[in-house]
Structures are given as structure tokens and as C-alpha cells.
Design a protein around this motif. Structure first.
Motif, PDB file in Angstrom:
ATOM      1  N   THR A   1      70.045 -33.613  26.745  1.00  0.00           N
ATOM      2  CA  THR A   1      69.070 -34.021  25.727  1.00  0.00           C
ATOM      3  C   THR A   1      68.255 -35.220  26.175  1.00  0.00           C
ATOM      4  O   THR A   1      67.463 -35.739  25.410  1.00  0.00           O
ATOM      5  CB  THR A   1      69.771 -34.385  24.408  1.00  0.00           C
ATOM      6  N   LYS A   2      68.423 -35.653  27.392  1.00  0.00           N
ATOM      7  CA  LYS A   2      67.731 -36.850  27.875  1.00  0.00           C
ATOM      8  C   LYS A   2      66.344 -36.545  28.443  1.00  0.00           C
ATOM      9  O   LYS A   2      65.444 -37.354  28.355  1.00  0.00           O
ATOM     10  CB  LYS A   2      68.567 -37.548  28.950  1.00  0.00           C
ATOM     11  N   ALA A   3      66.184 -35.371  29.023  1.00  0.00           N
ATOM     12  CA  ALA A   3      64.928 -35.035  29.704  1.00  0.00           C
ATOM     13  C   ALA A   3      63.924 -34.416  28.736  1.00  0.00           C
ATOM     14  O   ALA A   3      64.296 -33.808  27.732  1.00  0.00           O
ATOM     15  CB  ALA A   3      65.207 -34.062  30.843  1.00  0.00           C
ATOM     16  N   TRP A   4      62.656 -34.581  29.049  1.00  0.00           N
ATOM     17  CA  TRP A   4      61.574 -33.944  28.295  1.00  0.00           C
ATOM     18  C   TRP A   4      61.306 -32.588  28.922  1.00  0.00           C
ATOM     19  O   TRP A   4      61.356 -32.428  30.137  1.00  0.00           O
ATOM     20  CB  TRP A   4      60.325 -34.810  28.334  1.00  0.00           C
ATOM     21  N   VAL A   5      61.008 -31.597  28.108  1.00  0.00           N
ATOM     22  CA  VAL A   5      60.828 -30.228  28.576  1.00  0.00           C
ATOM     23  C   VAL A   5      59.399 -29.780  28.303  1.00  0.00           C
ATOM     24  O   VAL A   5      58.856 -30.023  27.228  1.00  0.00           O
ATOM     25  CB  VAL A   5      61.832 -29.281  27.866  1.00  0.00           C
ATOM     26  N   LEU A   6      58.805 -29.126  29.289  1.00  0.00           N
ATOM     27  CA  LEU A   6      57.505 -28.488  29.127  1.00  0.00           C
ATOM     28  C   LEU A   6      57.737 -26.999  29.270  1.00  0.00           C
ATOM     29  O   LEU A   6      58.265 -26.540  30.282  1.00  0.00           O
ATOM     30  CB  LEU A   6      56.518 -28.973  30.191  1.00  0.00           C
ATOM     31  N   GLU A   7      57.387 -26.243  28.232  1.00  0.00           N
ATOM     32  CA  GLU A   7      57.499 -24.797  28.319  1.00  0.00           C
ATOM     33  C   GLU A   7      56.189 -24.164  27.884  1.00  0.00           C
ATOM     34  O   GLU A   7      55.478 -24.695  27.038  1.00  0.00           O
ATOM     35  CB  GLU A   7      58.680 -24.261  27.509  1.00  0.00           C
ATOM     36  N   PHE A   8      55.888 -23.037  28.486  1.00  0.00           N
ATOM     37  CA  PHE A   8      54.630 -22.351  28.231  1.00  0.00           C
ATOM     38  C   PHE A   8      54.752 -21.489  26.982  1.00  0.00           C
ATOM     39  O   PHE A   8      55.775 -20.859  26.749  1.00  0.00           O
ATOM     40  CB  PHE A   8      54.241 -21.495  29.431  1.00  0.00           C
TER      41      PHE A   8
ATOM     42  N   GLN B   1      55.301 -38.358  32.120  1.00  0.00           N
ATOM     43  CA  GLN B   1      55.270 -37.488  33.293  1.00  0.00           C
ATOM     44  C   GLN B   1      54.922 -36.056  32.906  1.00  0.00           C
ATOM     45  O   GLN B   1      54.156 -35.390  33.597  1.00  0.00           O
ATOM     46  CB  GLN B   1      56.617 -37.513  34.013  1.00  0.00           C
ATOM     47  N   ALA B   2      55.466 -35.597  31.796  1.00  0.00           N
ATOM     48  CA  ALA B   2      55.175 -34.233  31.338  1.00  0.00           C
ATOM     49  C   ALA B   2      53.712 -34.100  30.935  1.00  0.00           C
ATOM     50  O   ALA B   2      53.053 -33.102  31.260  1.00  0.00           O
ATOM     51  CB  ALA B   2      56.087 -33.875  30.172  1.00  0.00           C
ATOM     52  N   ILE B   3      53.179 -35.106  30.251  1.00  0.00           N
ATOM     53  CA  ILE B   3      51.775 -35.081  29.838  1.00  0.00           C
ATOM     54  C   ILE B   3      50.862 -35.134  31.058  1.00  0.00           C
ATOM     55  O   ILE B   3      49.864 -34.411  31.142  1.00  0.00           O
ATOM     56  CB  ILE B   3      51.483 -36.240  28.861  1.00  0.00           C
ATOM     57  N   GLU B   4      51.216 -35.973  32.016  1.00  0.00           N
ATOM     58  CA  GLU B   4      50.417 -36.082  33.240  1.00  0.00           C
ATOM     59  C   GLU B   4      50.389 -34.760  34.003  1.00  0.00           C
ATOM     60  O   GLU B   4      49.348 -34.339  34.501  1.00  0.00           O
ATOM     61  CB  GLU B   4      50.990 -37.190  34.125  1.00  0.00           C
ATOM     62  N   TYR B   5      51.520 -34.077  34.078  1.00  0.00           N
ATOM     63  CA  TYR B   5      51.576 -32.783  34.751  1.00  0.00           C
ATOM     64  C   TYR B   5      50.699 -31.766  34.026  1.00  0.00           C
ATOM     65  O   TYR B   5      49.958 -31.012  34.657  1.00  0.00           O
ATOM     66  CB  TYR B   5      53.012 -32.272  34.820  1.00  0.00           C
ATOM     67  N   ALA B   6      50.784 -31.723  32.695  1.00  0.00           N
ATOM     68  CA  ALA B   6      49.996 -30.766  31.918  1.00  0.00           C
ATOM     69  C   ALA B   6      48.503 -31.017  32.111  1.00  0.00           C
ATOM     70  O   ALA B   6      47.715 -30.080  32.247  1.00  0.00           O
ATOM     71  CB  ALA B   6      50.374 -30.844  30.449  1.00  0.00           C
TER      72      ALA B   6
ATOM     73  N   SER C   1      47.096 -32.483  34.755  1.00  0.00           N
ATOM     74  CA  SER C   1      46.715 -32.173  36.137  1.00  0.00           C
ATOM     75  C   SER C   1      46.591 -30.668  36.366  1.00  0.00           C
ATOM     76  O   SER C   1      45.818 -30.236  37.210  1.00  0.00           O
ATOM     77  CB  SER C   1      47.723 -32.764  37.118  1.00  0.00           C
ATOM     78  N   GLU C   2      47.329 -29.865  35.606  1.00  0.00           N
ATOM     79  CA  GLU C   2      47.255 -28.417  35.735  1.00  0.00           C
ATOM     80  C   GLU C   2      46.218 -27.796  34.810  1.00  0.00           C
ATOM     81  O   GLU C   2      46.017 -26.586  34.822  1.00  0.00           O
ATOM     82  CB  GLU C   2      48.624 -27.784  35.453  1.00  0.00           C
ATOM     83  N   GLY C   3      45.582 -28.620  33.969  1.00  0.00           N
ATOM     84  CA  GLY C   3      44.557 -28.116  33.060  1.00  0.00           C
ATOM     85  C   GLY C   3      45.105 -27.341  31.881  1.00  0.00           C
ATOM     86  O   GLY C   3      44.450 -26.436  31.368  1.00  0.00           O
ATOM     87  N   LEU C   4      46.302 -27.675  31.434  1.00  0.00           N
ATOM     88  CA  LEU C   4      46.940 -26.987  30.317  1.00  0.00           C
ATOM     89  C   LEU C   4      46.569 -27.653  28.997  1.00  0.00           C
ATOM     90  O   LEU C   4      46.434 -28.875  28.932  1.00  0.00           O
ATOM     91  CB  LEU C   4      48.462 -27.019  30.468  1.00  0.00           C
ATOM     92  N   THR C   5      46.405 -26.856  27.964  1.00  0.00           N
ATOM     93  CA  THR C   5      46.316 -27.437  26.624  1.00  0.00           C
ATOM     94  C   THR C   5      47.751 -27.539  26.118  1.00  0.00           C
ATOM     95  O   THR C   5      48.537 -26.594  26.271  1.00  0.00           O
ATOM     96  CB  THR C   5      45.488 -26.551  25.681  1.00  0.00           C
ATOM     97  N   PHE C   6      48.096 -28.661  25.543  1.00  0.00           N
ATOM     98  CA  PHE C   6      49.495 -28.886  25.193  1.00  0.00           C
ATOM     99  C   PHE C   6      49.624 -29.573  23.844  1.00  0.00           C
ATOM    100  O   PHE C   6      48.687 -30.194  23.352  1.00  0.00           O
ATOM    101  CB  PHE C   6      50.196 -29.723  26.269  1.00  0.00           C
ATOM    102  N   THR C   7      50.787 -29.420  23.253  1.00  0.00           N
ATOM    103  CA  THR C   7      51.154 -30.148  22.037  1.00  0.00           C
ATOM    104  C   THR C   7      52.454 -30.873  22.326  1.00  0.00           C
ATOM    105  O   THR C   7      53.344 -30.341  22.996  1.00  0.00           O
ATOM    106  CB  THR C   7      51.359 -29.197  20.840  1.00  0.00           C
ATOM    107  N   VAL C   8      52.536 -32.091  21.828  1.00  0.00           N
ATOM    108  CA  VAL C   8      53.725 -32.904  22.027  1.00  0.00           C
ATOM    109  C   VAL C   8      54.457 -33.013  20.695  1.00  0.00           C
ATOM    110  O   VAL C   8      53.884 -33.435  19.692  1.00  0.00           O
ATOM    111  CB  VAL C   8      53.356 -34.314  22.549  1.00  0.00           C
ATOM    112  N   THR C   9      55.711 -32.601  20.691  1.00  0.00           N
ATOM    113  CA  THR C   9      56.555 -32.749  19.516  1.00  0.00           C
ATOM    114  C   THR C   9      57.358 -34.025  19.699  1.00  0.00           C
ATOM    115  O   THR C   9      58.174 -34.120  20.613  1.00  0.00           O
ATOM    116  CB  THR C   9      57.502 -31.544  19.376  1.00  0.00           C
TER     117      THR C   9
END
Length: 102
Positions: A20-27, A61-66, A68-76
Motif C-alpha cells: 500500500t506504499k506505492a502509487w499505481v498508474l493503470e490504464f 513520479q506517476a504524474i510526471e510519467y503520465a 511525458s507519455e501524453g496520457l490524460t489522467f485522473t488522480v485519486t
């Protein structure tokens, strides 16, 4: 492509806080087509990107990756649990807020 960034909650099956410590990015792809296999009955999907989960140490780091890849993202946002610190002797305290049950 759309992504979701979140911090996973602990499993309801254990009292531990592992994984539960890491942040997860899923498509996330809502328009993926699902179909049932006629022989086995398994559900299949035409897009396997929903199976990809990337872990990051921090939310930034997760936001920066999203980005840099040109993804639209939502952060919970993560909700930290409130820890109630009590000692065993608090069960027998005279100023106890709850009535005795025995």
C-alpha cells in the motif's frame, strides 16, 4: 489513452499494510470490447492495456510519467486511516465514554 493514478488500499483479508506504499498508474479504456469464448466460456477483451499496472514511489513520479507519455489522467487522493491509540488500561478507566457491557 486515459490513465488512473491512485494509492491502493489494504486488503480486507489481512490486517497488514503491505503493498500500500506505492502509487499505481493503470490504464482505463471504457470502450474496450469484451466477448465470451464459445468453447470455454471465458471472457476475452480486445485491448490488453487494462492489464498493465505501473508502480511508482511517489505521486509526483506517476504524474510526471503520465505527462511525458501524453496520457490524460485522473488522480485519486489517498485517504490516510485514523489510528486510535488506546492502552489496555483504558478499558477500565473511570472516565470511560462508553457504558460497561458486563
Amino acid at each position: 489513452m486515459q490513465a488512473r493514478i491512485y494509492k491502493p488500499a489494504k486488503s480486507a483479508m489481512t490486517s497488514g499494510r503491505g503493498k500500500t506504499k506505492a502509487w499505481v498508474l493503470e490504464f482505463v479504456k471504457n470502450d474496450a470490447k469484451r466477448s465470451a469464448d464459445p468453447v470455454m466460456g471465458w471472457t476475452s477483451i480486445d485491448d490488453t492495456s487494462g492489464q498493465v499496472r505501473l508502480s511508482f514511489d511517489t505521486q509526483e513520479q506517476a504524474i510526471e510519467y503520465a505527462k511525458s507519455e501524453g496520457l490524460t489522467f485522473t488522480v485519486t487522493p489517498s485517504e490516510e486511516r485514523k489510528r486510535l491509540v488506546k492502552s489496555y488500561s483504558a478499558n477500565f478507566d473511570a472516565n470511560r465514554k462508553q457504558p460497561w457491557t458486563h
